[in-house]
Design an enzyme around this catalytic site. Sequence first.
Site, mmCIF file in Angstrom:
data_model
loop_
_atom_site.group_PDB
_atom_site.id
_atom_site.type_symbol
_atom_site.label_atom_id
_atom_site.label_comp_id
_atom_site.label_asym_id
_atom_site.label_seq_id
_atom_site.Cartn_x
_atom_site.Cartn_y
_atom_site.Cartn_z
ATOM 1 N N ASP A 150 -30.725 -41.072 48.913
ATOM 2 C CA ASP A 150 -29.349 -40.772 48.519
ATOM 3 C C ASP A 150 -28.426 -41.220 49.644
ATOM 4 O O ASP A 150 -28.680 -40.911 50.820
ATOM 5 C CB ASP A 150 -29.212 -39.254 48.292
ATOM 6 C CG ASP A 150 -27.880 -38.907 47.649
ATOM 7 O OD1 ASP A 150 -26.842 -39.460 48.082
ATOM 8 O OD2 ASP A 150 -27.880 -38.083 46.726
ATOM 9 N N ASP B 150 -21.343 -45.546 40.207
ATOM 10 C CA ASP B 150 -21.079 -44.571 39.152
ATOM 11 C C ASP B 150 -19.659 -44.021 39.299
ATOM 12 O O ASP B 150 -19.255 -43.623 40.395
ATOM 13 C CB ASP B 150 -22.094 -43.421 39.230
ATOM 14 C CG ASP B 150 -23.518 -43.917 38.984
ATOM 15 O OD1 ASP B 150 -23.685 -44.878 38.214
ATOM 16 O OD2 ASP B 150 -24.461 -43.345 39.575
ATOM 17 N N ASP C 219 -15.895 -52.712 37.068
ATOM 18 C CA ASP C 219 -15.031 -53.033 35.924
ATOM 19 C C ASP C 219 -14.219 -51.810 35.535
ATOM 20 O O ASP C 219 -13.474 -51.849 34.564
ATOM 21 C CB ASP C 219 -15.859 -53.498 34.720
ATOM 22 C CG ASP C 219 -16.627 -52.350 34.107
ATOM 23 O OD1 ASP C 219 -17.148 -51.508 34.867
ATOM 24 O OD2 ASP C 219 -16.687 -52.261 32.867
ATOM 25 N N THR D 177 -24.026 -59.079 39.439
ATOM 26 C CA THR D 177 -25.001 -57.990 39.395
ATOM 27 C C THR D 177 -25.432 -57.807 37.934
ATOM 28 O O THR D 177 -24.840 -58.402 37.023
ATOM 29 C CB THR D 177 -24.395 -56.672 39.910
ATOM 30 O OG1 THR D 177 -23.574 -56.091 38.892
ATOM 31 C CG2 THR D 177 -23.559 -56.877 41.164
ATOM 32 N N GLU D 178 -26.446 -56.959 37.720
ATOM 33 C CA GLU D 178 -26.871 -56.698 36.339
ATOM 34 C C GLU D 178 -25.717 -56.138 35.506
ATOM 35 O O GLU D 178 -25.450 -56.590 34.399
ATOM 36 C CB GLU D 178 -28.051 -55.717 36.305
ATOM 37 C CG GLU D 178 -29.399 -56.373 36.456
ATOM 38 C CD GLU D 178 -30.041 -56.113 37.812
ATOM 39 O OE1 GLU D 178 -29.423 -55.456 38.677
ATOM 40 O OE2 GLU D 178 -31.176 -56.593 38.015
ATOM 41 N N TYR D 179 -25.019 -55.136 36.063
ATOM 42 C CA TYR D 179 -23.913 -54.512 35.319
ATOM 43 C C TYR D 179 -22.763 -55.491 35.129
ATOM 44 O O TYR D 179 -22.120 -55.507 34.099
ATOM 45 C CB TYR D 179 -23.424 -53.254 36.067
ATOM 46 C CG TYR D 179 -24.169 -52.016 35.647
ATOM 47 C CD1 TYR D 179 -25.533 -51.891 35.878
ATOM 48 C CD2 TYR D 179 -23.525 -50.960 35.017
ATOM 49 C CE1 TYR D 179 -26.229 -50.756 35.502
ATOM 50 C CE2 TYR D 179 -24.213 -49.822 34.628
ATOM 51 C CZ TYR D 179 -25.563 -49.727 34.879
ATOM 52 O OH TYR D 179 -26.245 -48.599 34.493
#
Length: 215
Positions: free
Chosen positions: A95, A117, A153, A191-193
């Site tokens: 973390d 997040d 985003d 990135t993936e996202y």
Amino acid sequence: MRLKNVPGSREAIAASQYAVLYPEQQRGNWKELFGSDHPIRIEIGMGKGKFLTELAAAHPENHYVGIEKYSSVLVRAVQKQEELRLPNLRLIRMDAEALEEVFAPGEVDRIYLNFSDPWPKDRHAKRRLTSPAFLARYQRILAPGGTVEFKTDNQGLFSFSLEAVEECGWELLASTRDLHHSQLGQGNILTEYEERFSQQGNPICKLIARPPAEA
Ligand code: SAM
């Protein structure tokens, strides 16, 4: 990120020579682990590792450490790295709240935050990786002149992050709300996202900021 339990992920991570299982033991010694004096750059919340593996492959002159909270996600990055075997990349399951137990003051040259997040509820604002509390942690481990690069985003999270940068007295070196149509997007690694959200038509925001120089 929706988390699926991936059976065997902890074991696969423990078996990989690229996963650092006791990262606190490397505090202050990361350059010795890599065996050279090159800058240390970290990504926090690296997910499955597309961005960091591509970045590390393109820049053998830097050392990279990827940080991810969940084994079931990190294991995908570990699997990629087991195929690529990039000598300048290591991975940690931890973390980010414990960053200062793992990196000594001034040990890190750059921090990447990608599609962190958003934690939309006000009462969770402190968990956002660009909150003032996290910027203070980053300031303590960054080398003089070191920077944070953040992509998202999420317009609300981006506005919150710009405010946090200002509130903490950091210098905003660059920012855009449309990275893929901006000069700042040159050489951008998706990135993936980012791949998923830009395909859906969402503009991508990016900021680069650095803490104030020590008085
Ligand atoms: N960076 C990747 C991308 O852009 O495709 C993944 C983005 S995903 C929305 C955010 C990732 O950050 C998740 O994999 C999550 O587990 C991780 N994460 C969230 N909070 C974290 C923390 N405090 N420390 C480490 N990782 C964290």
